[in-house]
Motif scaffolding. Sequence first.
Motif, PDB file in Angstrom:
ATOM      1  N   ARG A 198     -20.729  -3.319 -22.361  1.00  0.00           N
ATOM      2  CA  ARG A 198     -20.788  -1.898 -22.033  1.00  0.00           C
ATOM      3  C   ARG A 198     -20.041  -1.129 -23.131  1.00  0.00           C
ATOM      4  NH1 ARG A 198     -21.268   1.017 -17.164  1.00  0.00           N
ATOM      5  NH2 ARG A 198     -21.281  -0.930 -15.966  1.00  0.00           N
ATOM      6  N   THR A 199     -20.546   0.044 -23.514  1.00  0.00           N
ATOM      7  CA  THR A 199     -19.864   0.885 -24.509  1.00  0.00           C
ATOM      8  C   THR A 199     -19.779   2.308 -24.004  1.00  0.00           C
ATOM      9  OG1 THR A 199     -21.915   1.460 -25.684  1.00  0.00           O
ATOM     10  CG2 THR A 199     -20.748  -0.528 -26.435  1.00  0.00           C
ATOM     11  N   THR A 200     -18.853   3.077 -24.650  1.00  0.00           N
ATOM     12  CA  THR A 200     -18.731   4.506 -24.370  1.00  0.00           C
ATOM     13  C   THR A 200     -18.649   5.241 -25.696  1.00  0.00           C
ATOM     14  OG1 THR A 200     -16.316   4.352 -24.285  1.00  0.00           O
ATOM     15  CG2 THR A 200     -17.526   4.128 -22.194  1.00  0.00           C
ATOM     16  N   PRO A 201     -18.985   6.533 -25.742  1.00  0.00           N
ATOM     17  CA  PRO A 201     -18.871   7.286 -26.987  1.00  0.00           C
ATOM     18  C   PRO A 201     -17.462   7.183 -27.548  1.00  0.00           C
ATOM     19  CG  PRO A 201     -20.112   8.534 -25.360  1.00  0.00           C
ATOM     20  CD  PRO A 201     -19.583   7.341 -24.654  1.00  0.00           C
ATOM     21  N   GLY A 202     -17.349   6.985 -28.882  1.00  0.00           N
ATOM     22  CA  GLY A 202     -16.055   6.820 -29.516  1.00  0.00           C
ATOM     23  C   GLY A 202     -15.574   5.387 -29.501  1.00  0.00           C
ATOM     24  N   CYS A 203     -16.314   4.477 -28.905  1.00  0.00           N
ATOM     25  CA  CYS A 203     -16.019   3.039 -28.869  1.00  0.00           C
ATOM     26  C   CYS A 203     -14.725   2.728 -28.122  1.00  0.00           C
ATOM     27  CB  CYS A 203     -15.962   2.482 -30.293  1.00  0.00           C
ATOM     28  SG  CYS A 203     -16.265   0.699 -30.403  1.00  0.00           S
ATOM     29  N   ALA A 204     -14.446   3.495 -27.075  1.00  0.00           N
ATOM     30  CA  ALA A 204     -13.263   3.193 -26.251  1.00  0.00           C
ATOM     31  C   ALA A 204     -13.512   1.937 -25.441  1.00  0.00           C
ATOM     32  CB  ALA A 204     -12.962   4.372 -25.334  1.00  0.00           C
ATOM     33  N   SER A 205     -12.452   1.197 -25.126  1.00  0.00           N
ATOM     34  CA  SER A 205     -12.561  -0.024 -24.339  1.00  0.00           C
ATOM     35  C   SER A 205     -12.995   0.328 -22.923  1.00  0.00           C
ATOM     36  CB  SER A 205     -11.216  -0.745 -24.303  1.00  0.00           C
ATOM     37  OG  SER A 205     -11.305  -1.901 -23.514  1.00  0.00           O
ATOM     38  N   VAL A 206     -13.905  -0.486 -22.381  1.00  0.00           N
ATOM     39  CA  VAL A 206     -14.437  -0.189 -21.056  1.00  0.00           C
ATOM     40  C   VAL A 206     -14.747  -1.490 -20.327  1.00  0.00           C
ATOM     41  CG1 VAL A 206     -16.810   0.003 -21.909  1.00  0.00           C
ATOM     42  CG2 VAL A 206     -16.159   1.145 -19.773  1.00  0.00           C
ATOM     43  N   GLU A 207     -14.580  -1.488 -19.055  1.00  0.00           N
ATOM     44  CA  GLU A 207     -14.887  -2.607 -18.162  1.00  0.00           C
ATOM     45  C   GLU A 207     -15.658  -2.023 -16.975  1.00  0.00           C
ATOM     46  OE1 GLU A 207     -14.436  -5.763 -18.551  1.00  0.00           O
ATOM     47  OE2 GLU A 207     -13.094  -5.839 -20.270  1.00  0.00           O
ATOM     48  N   PRO A 208     -16.346  -2.812 -16.239  1.00  0.00           N
ATOM     49  CA  PRO A 208     -16.623  -4.244 -16.390  1.00  0.00           C
ATOM     50  C   PRO A 208     -17.889  -4.489 -17.172  1.00  0.00           C
ATOM     51  CG  PRO A 208     -17.453  -3.529 -14.277  1.00  0.00           C
ATOM     52  CD  PRO A 208     -16.872  -2.304 -14.963  1.00  0.00           C
ATOM     53  N   VAL A 209     -18.180  -5.765 -17.472  1.00  0.00           N
ATOM     54  CA  VAL A 209     -19.443  -6.155 -18.116  1.00  0.00           C
ATOM     55  C   VAL A 209     -20.566  -5.948 -17.103  1.00  0.00           C
ATOM     56  CG1 VAL A 209     -20.721  -8.097 -19.098  1.00  0.00           C
ATOM     57  CG2 VAL A 209     -18.290  -7.802 -19.622  1.00  0.00           C
ATOM     58  N   PRO A 210     -21.715  -5.491 -17.525  1.00  0.00           N
ATOM     59  CA  PRO A 210     -22.813  -5.263 -16.582  1.00  0.00           C
ATOM     60  C   PRO A 210     -23.202  -6.547 -15.844  1.00  0.00           C
ATOM     61  CG  PRO A 210     -23.316  -4.333 -18.725  1.00  0.00           C
ATOM     62  CD  PRO A 210     -22.070  -5.115 -18.901  1.00  0.00           C
ATOM     63  N   GLU A 211     -23.481  -6.408 -14.558  1.00  0.00           N
ATOM     64  CA  GLU A 211     -23.953  -7.545 -13.778  1.00  0.00           C
ATOM     65  C   GLU A 211     -25.471  -7.625 -13.874  1.00  0.00           C
ATOM     66  OE1 GLU A 211     -22.513  -7.023  -9.858  1.00  0.00           O
ATOM     67  OE2 GLU A 211     -20.398  -7.261 -10.409  1.00  0.00           O
ATOM     68  N   GLY A 212     -26.033  -8.606 -13.208  1.00  0.00           N
ATOM     69  CA  GLY A 212     -27.474  -8.757 -13.243  1.00  0.00           C
ATOM     70  C   GLY A 212     -28.175  -7.591 -12.576  1.00  0.00           C
ATOM     71  N   GLY A 213     -29.460  -7.446 -12.918  1.00  0.00           N
ATOM     72  CA  GLY A 213     -30.238  -6.361 -12.332  1.00  0.00           C
ATOM     73  C   GLY A 213     -31.349  -5.946 -13.286  1.00  0.00           C
ATOM     74  N   THR A 214     -31.933  -4.816 -12.981  1.00  0.00           N
ATOM     75  CA  THR A 214     -33.008  -4.264 -13.822  1.00  0.00           C
ATOM     76  C   THR A 214     -32.450  -3.163 -14.702  1.00  0.00           C
ATOM     77  OG1 THR A 214     -34.671  -4.757 -12.130  1.00  0.00           O
ATOM     78  CG2 THR A 214     -35.250  -3.132 -13.803  1.00  0.00           C
ATOM     79  N   PHE A 215     -32.812  -3.218 -15.989  1.00  0.00           N
ATOM     80  CA  PHE A 215     -32.319  -2.244 -16.961  1.00  0.00           C
ATOM     81  C   PHE A 215     -33.515  -1.675 -17.733  1.00  0.00           C
ATOM     82  CE2 PHE A 215     -28.974  -5.194 -16.045  1.00  0.00           C
ATOM     83  CZ  PHE A 215     -27.824  -4.432 -16.013  1.00  0.00           C
ATOM     84  N   VAL A 216     -33.257  -0.537 -18.373  1.00  0.00           N
ATOM     85  CA  VAL A 216     -34.307   0.083 -19.192  1.00  0.00           C
ATOM     86  C   VAL A 216     -33.773   0.298 -20.611  1.00  0.00           C
ATOM     87  CG1 VAL A 216     -35.506   1.177 -17.287  1.00  0.00           C
ATOM     88  CG2 VAL A 216     -33.647   2.406 -18.428  1.00  0.00           C
ATOM     89  N   LEU A 217     -34.651   0.088 -21.567  1.00  0.00           N
ATOM     90  CA  LEU A 217     -34.321   0.315 -22.985  1.00  0.00           C
ATOM     91  C   LEU A 217     -35.069   1.540 -23.481  1.00  0.00           C
ATOM     92  CD1 LEU A 217     -33.251  -0.500 -25.844  1.00  0.00           C
ATOM     93  CD2 LEU A 217     -35.334  -1.900 -26.062  1.00  0.00           C
ATOM     94  N   THR A 218     -34.331   2.421 -24.176  1.00  0.00           N
ATOM     95  CA  THR A 218     -34.918   3.568 -24.859  1.00  0.00           C
ATOM     96  C   THR A 218     -34.455   3.531 -26.318  1.00  0.00           C
ATOM     97  OG1 THR A 218     -34.787   4.874 -22.819  1.00  0.00           O
ATOM     98  CG2 THR A 218     -35.174   6.074 -24.878  1.00  0.00           C
ATOM     99  N   THR A 219     -35.366   3.827 -27.252  1.00  0.00           N
ATOM    100  CA  THR A 219     -34.995   3.876 -28.672  1.00  0.00           C
ATOM    101  C   THR A 219     -35.254   5.266 -29.223  1.00  0.00           C
ATOM    102  OG1 THR A 219     -37.174   3.068 -29.359  1.00  0.00           O
ATOM    103  CG2 THR A 219     -35.439   1.416 -29.039  1.00  0.00           C
ATOM    104  N   ARG A 220     -34.507   5.589 -30.297  1.00  0.00           N
ATOM    105  CA  ARG A 220     -34.645   6.919 -30.919  1.00  0.00           C
ATOM    106  C   ARG A 220     -34.582   6.768 -32.433  1.00  0.00           C
ATOM    107  NH1 ARG A 220     -31.065  10.266 -33.113  1.00  0.00           N
ATOM    108  NH2 ARG A 220     -29.306   8.987 -32.377  1.00  0.00           N
ATOM    109  N   LEU A 221     -35.415   7.553 -33.139  1.00  0.00           N
ATOM    110  CA  LEU A 221     -35.375   7.628 -34.604  1.00  0.00           C
ATOM    111  C   LEU A 221     -35.366   9.102 -34.974  1.00  0.00           C
ATOM    112  CD1 LEU A 221     -35.490   5.850 -37.240  1.00  0.00           C
ATOM    113  CD2 LEU A 221     -37.886   6.544 -37.370  1.00  0.00           C
ATOM    114  N   GLY A 222     -34.216   9.574 -35.443  1.00  0.00           N
ATOM    115  CA  GLY A 222     -34.096  10.999 -35.740  1.00  0.00           C
ATOM    116  C   GLY A 222     -34.346  11.807 -34.490  1.00  0.00           C
TER     117      GLY A 222
END
Length: 234
Positions: free
Chosen positions: A197-221
């Motif tokens: 898991r990440t947050t803007p600015g790369c601050a430390s964050v917990e917990p690690v994602p558990e199982g489940g359904t996720f979605v991926l989105t990509t961006r170019l410009g």
Amino acid sequence: MEPVHGPGSAGSHGVSPRRPSPAVYRRRRRLAAAVLALLIVALLVAGVVMVIGLFSANDGDPAAAGAVATTAAPPAAPSAADGASAEPPPSASEPEPTAADEASEPECDPAEIAVEARTDAPAYPPGQEPVLSLVVRNESETACAVNVGTSQMEFVVADPADRIFSSTDCQQAPQDLERVLEPGAEEVATLEWARTRTTPGCASVEPVPEGGTFVLTTRLGGLTSGTTSFMLDG
């Protein structure tokens, strides 16, 4: 009255001049041949003296003597009358295209560029890291240049209720990268997601994602893909 013949006149009783004998002719021919031989010898001697004089004038330097013997005018440049081409000969080989050459292509029209999100599998067992892909495709009819550098791209993973991960949160030294895409060609960038898991600015964050359904989105410009779903087993 009888004609009078004075001195020197030829009369019917005059004496005819005597012709040389064959022996005299032979002696004359031998004398002429001897004179001709002497002339030939004299000419040969004169030629040898001239050659010696030429080498003496060059102080015995073989390079100088050779220069006299071998110097020739440079060949004339081919003219149009000779049918010769004025174009220079082709080089042995042509240079490889550079980044500057690629950048000379016109920029792609964003309306004709498609951005797509993909994963290498629909579901992942525990411990297996998903490989996320950002696909850029030229849907126009002409080649064009597009910036596919890390400065322009982003991978975002979310679940139905939360933003889980973004590739730009902890990104360092993003770079530009110009690519020329032919009509219908694709450029693919991949990222192996460590299920963090990440947050803007790369601050430390917990917990690690558990199982489940996720979605991926990509961006170019300014272009954003649709979403692609995948599953993580816990």
